[in-house]
Every structure is written in C-alpha cells, then in structure tokens.
Write a protein that holds these residues in place. Structure first.
Motif, PDB file in Angstrom:
ATOM      1  N   SER A 223       0.508  -1.211   0.087  1.00 56.31           N
ATOM      2  CA  SER A 223      -0.110   0.010   0.207  1.00 56.31           C
ATOM      3  C   SER A 223       1.009   1.305  -0.016  1.00 56.31           C
ATOM      4  O   SER A 223       1.888   1.478   0.831  1.00 56.31           O
ATOM      5  CB  SER A 223      -0.915  -0.119   0.961  1.00 56.31           C
ATOM      6  N   SER A 224       0.816   2.026  -0.624  1.00 55.51           N
ATOM      7  CA  SER A 224       1.329   3.243  -0.807  1.00 55.51           C
ATOM      8  C   SER A 224       0.118   4.472  -0.927  1.00 55.51           C
ATOM      9  O   SER A 224      -0.730   4.523  -0.727  1.00 55.51           O
ATOM     10  CB  SER A 224       1.906   4.082  -2.153  1.00 55.51           C
ATOM     11  N   TRP A 225       0.578   5.675  -0.042  1.00 53.74           N
ATOM     12  CA  TRP A 225      -0.212   6.884  -0.388  1.00 53.74           C
ATOM     13  C   TRP A 225       0.539   8.401   0.199  1.00 53.74           C
ATOM     14  O   TRP A 225       1.875   8.084   0.463  1.00 53.74           O
ATOM     15  CB  TRP A 225      -0.837   6.527   1.039  1.00 53.74           C
ATOM     16  N   GLU A 226       0.717   9.224   0.333  1.00 56.83           N
ATOM     17  CA  GLU A 226       0.712  10.401   1.178  1.00 56.83           C
ATOM     18  C   GLU A 226      -0.005  10.907   1.848  1.00 56.83           C
ATOM     19  O   GLU A 226      -1.210  10.820   2.187  1.00 56.83           O
ATOM     20  CB  GLU A 226       0.705  10.875  -0.205  1.00 56.83           C
ATOM     21  N   ASN A 227       0.673  12.223   2.544  1.00 50.93           N
ATOM     22  CA  ASN A 227       0.352  12.604   3.389  1.00 50.93           C
ATOM     23  C   ASN A 227       0.062  14.238   2.827  1.00 50.93           C
ATOM     24  O   ASN A 227      -0.170  14.051   2.112  1.00 50.93           O
ATOM     25  CB  ASN A 227       0.663  12.787   4.692  1.00 50.93           C
ATOM     26  N   GLU A 228      -0.589  15.304   3.522  1.00 48.23           N
ATOM     27  CA  GLU A 228      -1.248  16.371   3.345  1.00 48.23           C
ATOM     28  C   GLU A 228      -0.378  17.525   2.866  1.00 48.23           C
ATOM     29  O   GLU A 228       0.062  17.617   1.870  1.00 48.23           O
ATOM     30  CB  GLU A 228      -2.007  16.905   4.374  1.00 48.23           C
ATOM     31  N   ASN A 229       1.296  16.802   3.358  1.00 49.63           N
ATOM     32  CA  ASN A 229       2.085  17.242   2.883  1.00 49.63           C
ATOM     33  C   ASN A 229       2.776  17.106   1.568  1.00 49.63           C
ATOM     34  O   ASN A 229       4.038  17.652   0.865  1.00 49.63           O
ATOM     35  CB  ASN A 229       3.205  17.925   3.639  1.00 49.63           C
ATOM     36  N   GLY A 230       2.460  15.914   1.077  1.00 48.27           N
ATOM     37  CA  GLY A 230       2.829  15.212  -0.387  1.00 48.27           C
ATOM     38  C   GLY A 230       4.241  14.200   0.345  1.00 48.27           C
ATOM     39  O   GLY A 230       4.615  13.842  -0.642  1.00 48.27           O
ATOM     40  N   ASP A 231       4.525  14.091   1.763  1.00 43.74           N
ATOM     41  CA  ASP A 231       5.173  13.264   1.779  1.00 43.74           C
ATOM     42  C   ASP A 231       4.366  11.691   1.343  1.00 43.74           C
ATOM     43  O   ASP A 231       3.566  11.388   1.882  1.00 43.74           O
ATOM     44  CB  ASP A 231       5.830  13.158   3.588  1.00 43.74           C
ATOM     45  N   LYS A 232       5.793  10.983   1.334  1.00 41.81           N
ATOM     46  CA  LYS A 232       4.789   9.195   0.874  1.00 41.81           C
ATOM     47  C   LYS A 232       5.488   8.427   1.534  1.00 41.81           C
ATOM     48  O   LYS A 232       7.144   8.387   2.380  1.00 41.81           O
ATOM     49  CB  LYS A 232       5.290   8.760  -0.926  1.00 41.81           C
ATOM     50  N   PHE A 233       4.297   7.599   1.883  1.00 42.40           N
ATOM     51  CA  PHE A 233       4.090   5.973   2.657  1.00 42.40           C
ATOM     52  C   PHE A 233       4.162   5.220   2.089  1.00 42.40           C
ATOM     53  O   PHE A 233       3.496   5.073   1.354  1.00 42.40           O
ATOM     54  CB  PHE A 233       3.584   6.658   4.485  1.00 42.40           C
ATOM     55  N   THR A 234       4.669   3.874   2.407  1.00 38.07           N
ATOM     56  CA  THR A 234       4.535   2.457   1.860  1.00 38.07           C
ATOM     57  C   THR A 234       4.330   1.707   3.149  1.00 38.07           C
ATOM     58  O   THR A 234       4.869   1.570   4.456  1.00 38.07           O
ATOM     59  CB  THR A 234       5.305   1.791   1.046  1.00 38.07           C
ATOM     60  N   ASN A 235       3.076   0.779   2.330  1.00 38.69           N
ATOM     61  CA  ASN A 235       3.341  -0.379   3.679  1.00 38.69           C
ATOM     62  C   ASN A 235       3.371  -1.806   3.226  1.00 38.69           C
ATOM     63  O   ASN A 235       2.152  -2.062   2.195  1.00 38.69           O
ATOM     64  CB  ASN A 235       1.680  -0.380   4.615  1.00 38.69           C
ATOM     65  N   GLU A 236       4.396  -2.549   3.378  1.00 33.09           N
ATOM     66  CA  GLU A 236       4.661  -3.345   2.093  1.00 33.09           C
ATOM     67  C   GLU A 236       3.542  -5.055   3.711  1.00 33.09           C
ATOM     68  O   GLU A 236       4.441  -4.824   4.893  1.00 33.09           O
ATOM     69  CB  GLU A 236       5.611  -4.257   2.091  1.00 33.09           C
ATOM     70  N   GLN A 237       2.734  -5.765   3.760  1.00 30.18           N
ATOM     71  CA  GLN A 237       2.119  -7.014   4.299  1.00 30.18           C
ATOM     72  C   GLN A 237       2.179  -8.197   3.675  1.00 30.18           C
ATOM     73  O   GLN A 237       1.786  -8.756   2.631  1.00 30.18           O
ATOM     74  CB  GLN A 237       0.789  -6.496   4.485  1.00 30.18           C
ATOM     75  N   LEU A 238       2.411  -9.434   4.559  1.00 32.20           N
ATOM     76  CA  LEU A 238       2.820 -10.544   3.744  1.00 32.20           C
ATOM     77  C   LEU A 238       0.979 -10.941   4.051  1.00 32.20           C
ATOM     78  O   LEU A 238       0.714 -11.106   6.147  1.00 32.20           O
ATOM     79  CB  LEU A 238       3.499 -11.364   4.433  1.00 32.20           C
ATOM     80  N   ARG A 239       0.413 -11.707   3.163  1.00 30.03           N
ATOM     81  CA  ARG A 239      -0.799 -12.021   3.943  1.00 30.03           C
ATOM     82  C   ARG A 239      -1.289 -13.282   3.075  1.00 30.03           C
ATOM     83  O   ARG A 239      -0.617 -13.837   2.619  1.00 30.03           O
ATOM     84  CB  ARG A 239      -2.341 -10.812   2.706  1.00 30.03           C
TER      85      ARG A 239
END
Length: 172
Positions: A154-170
């Motif tokens: 999963s990838s997303w940004e905050n209101e400042n445009g900083d990018k984040f990711t979350n990798e999960q094993l499912r």
C-alpha cells in the motif's frame, strides 16, 4: 610499706580523682558536642539529598511526560493504509483497503507483485483520499495459478505530499 611510696600513691590517687571529677566530664561534653555537630551536619546532608532526589524525580516525570506527548503527537498525525483480500463467494474476492491511522491519507494505491499472479482490477485505484477509519473495496481476480500467500504493498501520501508505503504478507 614505705611512707614515701604511700605518699606518692596518695598523690597519684588524688590526681586520678581530679581527672575523673573534672577532666572526664569536660571531655565527655566536648565529645558530645562534636557528635551533635556531626549529627546535625548529617541531617542537613540527608535533607539536601532528599530535596535533590525529589527534584530528579520531578525532572524525570516531566521528561517522560514530554516524551509521551511527542509520541502521541506523532501517532495522532499519521495515516496508515492497510489492505487484505476478502473471500466473498465462490471465485469472488475483493481487495479491502482501509486507513487505520488518525490522519487523512491521499493518493492511495495498492499493488501486488506480479509473481503472485493476483490481478487488481484498479477500477477505484488510485483513490484520491481516505479518511481515518474509512475503507473501500476493489475487485481482484484470483485463479488456480495464484499464490495463496502474497505481499500487498500500500502506498499513500500525507497532506504535505510525503510518501509512505506499507508492505504486508497476507493470505486468502
């Protein structure tokens, strides 16, 4: 006995009596005064030590409170996007995506690496924004060659445009 020895003996006895009567009490008073002074100094040191320990405890508590406040601020201002595949019915699966953080997430996208042979239809992705504790579903295609254990990124940004990711094993 020799009278001269008796005379010296009497003088020595008188001298010892004088020491016992006059000098010993004076020495005892001096020793008591010294002990009293040391005891008073010891109590003062203990009081000062107690005050310093109290100040250290207050400082430590204030420091811990400040650290906890910073942690809460950081936790409160983060979006966190998670995803999983949910079984709906025979040969029918959905990708459920949600924001478990406390801040709005922007430009949400979810991918599954090709090696797992799971296809996300991406009818709704990328999702413009997702409020905290809200979710949406996306259609996925799973077939016989799809891996039952896979990674979702999963990838997303905050209101400042900083990018984040979350990798999960499912798995499904």
């Amino acid at each position: 006995m020799n009278p001269e020895i008796i005379k010296y003996w009497d003088i020595i006895k008188e001298f010892i009596k004088d020491i016992a009567i006059y000098i010993m009490p004076i020495a005892a008073v001096i020793v008591s005064l010294v002990a009293l002074k040391r005891s008073k100094d010891s109590v003062e040191v203990k009081v000062q030590l107690s005050e310093v320990e109290q100040k250290l405890k207050e400082y430590d508590l204030a420091l811990k409170a400040r650290e906890l406040e910073k942690i809460k601020e950081q936790e409160e201002k983060k979006a966190f996007v998670e995803a999983r595949i949910v079984y709906i019915s025979k040969n029918n699966y959905k990708l459920k995506v949600w924001n478990s953080g406390n801040e709005k997430a922007y430009n949400i996208d979810v991918t599954i690496p090709e090696e797992y042979r799971i296809i996300i239809m991406k009818q709704k992705l990328p999702f413009e924004y997702l409020e905290p504790n809200n979710s949406f579903e996306e259609t996925v295609v799973i077939h016989m060659n799809s891996s039952s254990k896979f990674k979702i990124i999963s990838s997303w940004e905050n209101e400042n445009g900083d990018k984040f990711t979350n990798e999960q094993l499912r798995s499904y």
